[in-house]
Design an enzyme around this catalytic site. Structure first.
Site, PDB file in Angstrom:
ATOM      1  N   LYS A  75      30.195  31.772  60.622  1.00 24.05           N
ATOM      2  CA  LYS A  75      30.053  33.084  59.990  1.00 24.05           C
ATOM      3  C   LYS A  75      31.447  33.611  59.669  1.00 24.05           C
ATOM      4  O   LYS A  75      32.300  33.664  60.545  1.00 24.05           O
ATOM      5  CB  LYS A  75      29.330  34.070  60.918  1.00 24.05           C
ATOM      6  CG  LYS A  75      27.834  33.849  61.023  1.00 24.05           C
ATOM      7  CD  LYS A  75      27.056  34.355  59.815  1.00 24.05           C
ATOM      8  CE  LYS A  75      27.084  35.858  59.677  1.00 24.05           C
ATOM      9  NZ  LYS A  75      26.361  36.577  60.714  1.00 24.05           N
ATOM     10  N   HIS A  76      31.669  33.997  58.432  1.00 21.93           N
ATOM     11  CA  HIS A  76      32.937  34.595  58.014  1.00 21.93           C
ATOM     12  C   HIS A  76      34.151  33.778  58.446  1.00 21.93           C
ATOM     13  O   HIS A  76      35.109  34.277  59.022  1.00 21.93           O
ATOM     14  CB  HIS A  76      33.026  36.039  58.497  1.00 21.93           C
ATOM     15  CG  HIS A  76      32.087  36.949  57.753  1.00 21.93           C
ATOM     16  ND1 HIS A  76      32.343  37.405  56.480  1.00 21.93           N
ATOM     17  CD2 HIS A  76      30.879  37.446  58.103  1.00 21.93           C
ATOM     18  CE1 HIS A  76      31.337  38.157  56.076  1.00 21.93           C
ATOM     19  NE2 HIS A  76      30.430  38.187  57.035  1.00 21.93           N
ATOM     20  N   HIS A  90      44.813  30.419  60.066  1.00 25.98           N
ATOM     21  CA  HIS A  90      44.715  31.651  59.276  1.00 25.98           C
ATOM     22  C   HIS A  90      44.340  31.302  57.847  1.00 25.98           C
ATOM     23  O   HIS A  90      44.689  30.236  57.355  1.00 25.98           O
ATOM     24  CB  HIS A  90      46.039  32.411  59.267  1.00 25.98           C
ATOM     25  CG  HIS A  90      46.397  32.990  60.616  1.00 25.98           C
ATOM     26  ND1 HIS A  90      45.753  34.089  61.144  1.00 25.98           N
ATOM     27  CD2 HIS A  90      47.311  32.593  61.542  1.00 25.98           C
ATOM     28  CE1 HIS A  90      46.278  34.361  62.337  1.00 25.98           C
ATOM     29  NE2 HIS A  90      47.213  33.464  62.606  1.00 25.98           N
ATOM     30  N   ASN A 141      44.352  35.123  66.832  1.00 24.70           N
ATOM     31  CA  ASN A 141      44.359  34.369  68.078  1.00 24.70           C
ATOM     32  C   ASN A 141      42.933  34.017  68.484  1.00 24.70           C
ATOM     33  O   ASN A 141      41.990  34.743  68.186  1.00 24.70           O
ATOM     34  CB  ASN A 141      45.000  35.196  69.194  1.00 24.70           C
ATOM     35  CG  ASN A 141      46.497  35.342  69.043  1.00 24.70           C
ATOM     36  OD1 ASN A 141      47.193  34.430  68.695  1.00 24.70           O
ATOM     37  ND2 ASN A 141      46.991  36.543  69.341  1.00 24.70           N
TER      38      ASN A 141
END
Length: 640
Positions: free
Chosen positions: A321-322, A640, A484
């Site tokens: 999800k996302h 990221h 993180n």
């Protein structure tokens, strides 16, 4: 009104071209008046020389039928001649033979003078007349298949160099530069436009300046991507600048594959998916219409399960999800208690289905509307599990016939099904644009294996095989989790993922809350809740979590036939004390011992972290206090 507007535009364009043609005649007359004898024919010419022969015979037939002379070379000349189309060899036009084994064919002033001449310029016409050069009104050409040639690992450097087109690129650029006077065709899909105009008796003059400009743009894009493919190949081959080094100038060419409904948000338009020019996408959509975030989830999820399978040898699944995993797991058999809590008592569970059941049940609330991934071919049993879950789509290397039929019927036929190429290897370097700035880095191709768990720094040294498996599951999961991140695993599945927090201890707490929710679902008081008939699976899941969280509402209570009361603090603490053997992983070192203090209350026995902090000694001492086994992996996994 729109048709009228288009009609007016075409009328203006036709008028402009007629004026240009009239001006050409005036220029000719001016040349003659200056005493230069006119040898120029009004006969139009087209140069057709293509590697991809698709549609070329039909184009040449239409040109010839319209009275346009066709000039050609090599294989194209033979194809047109075999089709009984009147055609002239380039060498007959230039009065110069092909030389250097065909390396030089069209590189001649007779050809390029005809391509580059502005026929409304008196000086250009004088030069053409002086050297007996005829203007060329159309060029149809495409290039040697360099990308396909070098895609074959067996291709030698000499073979690659022989497939670098010179004459074709030069003709394309010349014609595209002079697009006002020359029509350039590099894509067979544009042939019908010309054929239609020729057959409607509008002729080449009816092709508007805007259309010519568009064709010229496509031509320059074509040569740009071709040059880029050559430079990338030579960079890869070069011992001096190869080996994945970033160059001073990087050129990338993208080709649009399909449009998306929108980007991250509905107002972010346009949005599309591009492939690297000359390379196919590593997936194909078998059903549904994936969105921007769906595909981000899918591509990250696939990499995760592929690596889990490689590291453990077990079928793997994830629930995304996302762009972060809500859960991930490998195929470890379920206990009877797990089968009860996960509500799959009567389901046939193959290894693939087993992996997804575990992945989905790490955090079923967060997995609501997930994008699933599987390392193995999706079978009917897995499709039946997916059928009852609220899910947006799945990516996998293949699908059984029956499984595909089940999935295609899900969500009214809109369920997204993506088949990935399991053999695909991504480029070594990756690039990303943010706010007009291009970021480049080597792709995170680090492989996490049991070798990363050998540096055990605590007094307790024994890492069981189950513990190693769970630490691999947790660590590889974090590799594809927004940093993180901290993750907990047991029995081959994640039971808590803490993603995207600025503080590592907050990651440990966030993931720890999910661990508590997962384990408290097994408490007899929660496990034995009785629901009214007809209640939905998703509502039962949510109600159990709401009761554990003490956030239940009347709508939750209305789903129960009787409510035995919420779990007391003492009941929760007693039950949590029974959890043991949990593995914990962190994507970067623990800066303080506080994360260890948090996870000690959640049954953690095994820990994996990169190490390298000035606080390593204190963190290790904290693990020793709680009798934990900790391995320093030596590799940070920020994502990221």
């Amino acid at each position: 009104l729109e048709r009228k507007r288009e009609s007016n535009v075409l009328k203006k364009e036709r008028k402009r071209l007629i004026i240009t043609n009239n001006l050409f005649q005036i220029v000719l007359k001016t040349v003659q008046q200056k005493g230069i004898p006119s040898k120029m024919s009004k006969q139009q010419q087209a140069l057709v020389s293509v590697f991809d022969k698709k549609g070329v015979v039909e184009l040449a037939k239409a040109l010839s039928k319209a009275g346009i002379s066709v000039i050609s070379t090599g294989g194209t000349f033979k194809s047109l001649q075999d089709a009984q189309i009147p055609v002239t060899q380039v060498s007959d036009v230039t009065k110069f033979p092909e030389i250097l084994e065909g390396r030089v064919k069209t590189l001649h002033p007779t050809i390029h003078g005809g391509l580059l001449a502005k026929v409304n310029d008196v000086k250009h016409i004088q030069d053409l007349e002086k050297h007996n050069i005829k203007p060329i009104q159309l060029v149809a050409t495409n290039l040697y298949p360099f990308q396909q040639t070098v895609a074959n690992p067996a291709t030698t450097l000499d073979q690659a160099l022989e497939n670098i087109d010179i004459g074709g690129v030069t003709m394309i650029r010349a014609a595209a530069k002079n697009f006002e006077h020359v029509i350039i065709l590099v894509d067979p899909n544009d042939y019908p436009l010309v054929i239609e105009r020729l057959e409607s008796e509008g002729g080449l003059e009816s092709i508007s300046l805007e259309q010519r400009k568009r064709l010229a743009l496509k031509a320059f894009q074509h040569t740009c991507s071709y040059d880029n493919a050559i430079s990338e190949y030579l960079a890869k081959e070069s011992k001096e600048i190869g080996g994945g080094k970033l160059e001073g100038v990087e050129t990338k060419t993208y080709e649009r594959e399909f449009e998306l409904k929108y980007g991250c948000n509905p107002h972010q338009l346009p949005s599309a998916i591009y492939s690297m020019k000359g390379n196919q996408l590593p997936f194909k959509v078998l059903n549904g219409t994936p969105g921007y975030i769906n595909l981000l989830d899918a591509l990250n999820a696939w990499q995760l399960v592929k690596e889990l399978k490689e590291a453990t040898g077990l079928p793997a699944a994830s629930s995304f999800k996302h762009v972060s995993p809500a859960g991930a797991a490998v195929a470890v058999p379920l206990t009877q208690e797990e089968m009860d809590v996960y509500e799959i008592k009567d389901k046939n569970l193959t290894p693939a289905a087993l992996a997804y059941v575990r992945a989905r049940n790490a955090d079923p609330m967060c997995s609501f509307g997930d994008f699933a991934s599987l390392s193995d071919v999706v079978d009917e049993a897995t499709a039946q599990i997916l059928k009852i879950e609220v899910s947006d789509g799945i990516i996998a290397p293949g699908f059984d016939e029956k499984a595909l039929e089940i999935l295609k019927a899900k969500k009214g036929g809109k369920y997204i099904v993506i088949q990935v190429d399991p053999a695909y290897e991504a480029p070594l370097n990756e690039f990303r644009e943010v706010y007009g700035v291009v970021f480049a880095q080597k792709r995170n191709d680090a492989k996490i294996t049991k070798e990363n768990l050998k540096d055990v720094v605590t007094k307790e040294k024994n890492l069981s095989e189950d513990a190693k498996r769970d630490l691999l599951v947790a660590t590889i999961t974090l590799k594809y989790t927004q940093s993180n991140s901290v993750g907990y695993a047991i029995r081959g599945q994640m039971i808590g993922v803490g993603a995207g927090q600025q503080s590592r201890v907050d990651c440990a707490k966030l993931a720890g809350k999910k661990v508590a929710n997962w384990w408290l679902r097994f408490h007899p008081k929660i496990r034995n809740l009785q629901f009214v008939g007809g209640s939905k699976r998703v509502d039962r899941i949510n109600t159990r979590v709401h009761i554990i969280d003490e956030t239940m509402s009347n709508s939750d209570l209305n789903l129960l036939t009787n409510f035995p009361g919420a779990l007391s603090t003492v009941e929760k603490e007693e039950w949590m004390s029974k959890l043991d053997g949990v593995s914990l992983s962190s994507d970067a070192f623990f800066p303080f011992r506080d994360s260890i203090d948090v996870c000690a209350k959640l049954g953690v026995k095994y820990v994996a972290q990169p190490g390298g902090s000035v606080q390593d000694e204190n963190v290790t001492e904290a693990c020793n206090e709680f009798g934990m086994v900790m391995a320093n992996t030596g590799i940070r996994l920020f994502h990221h």
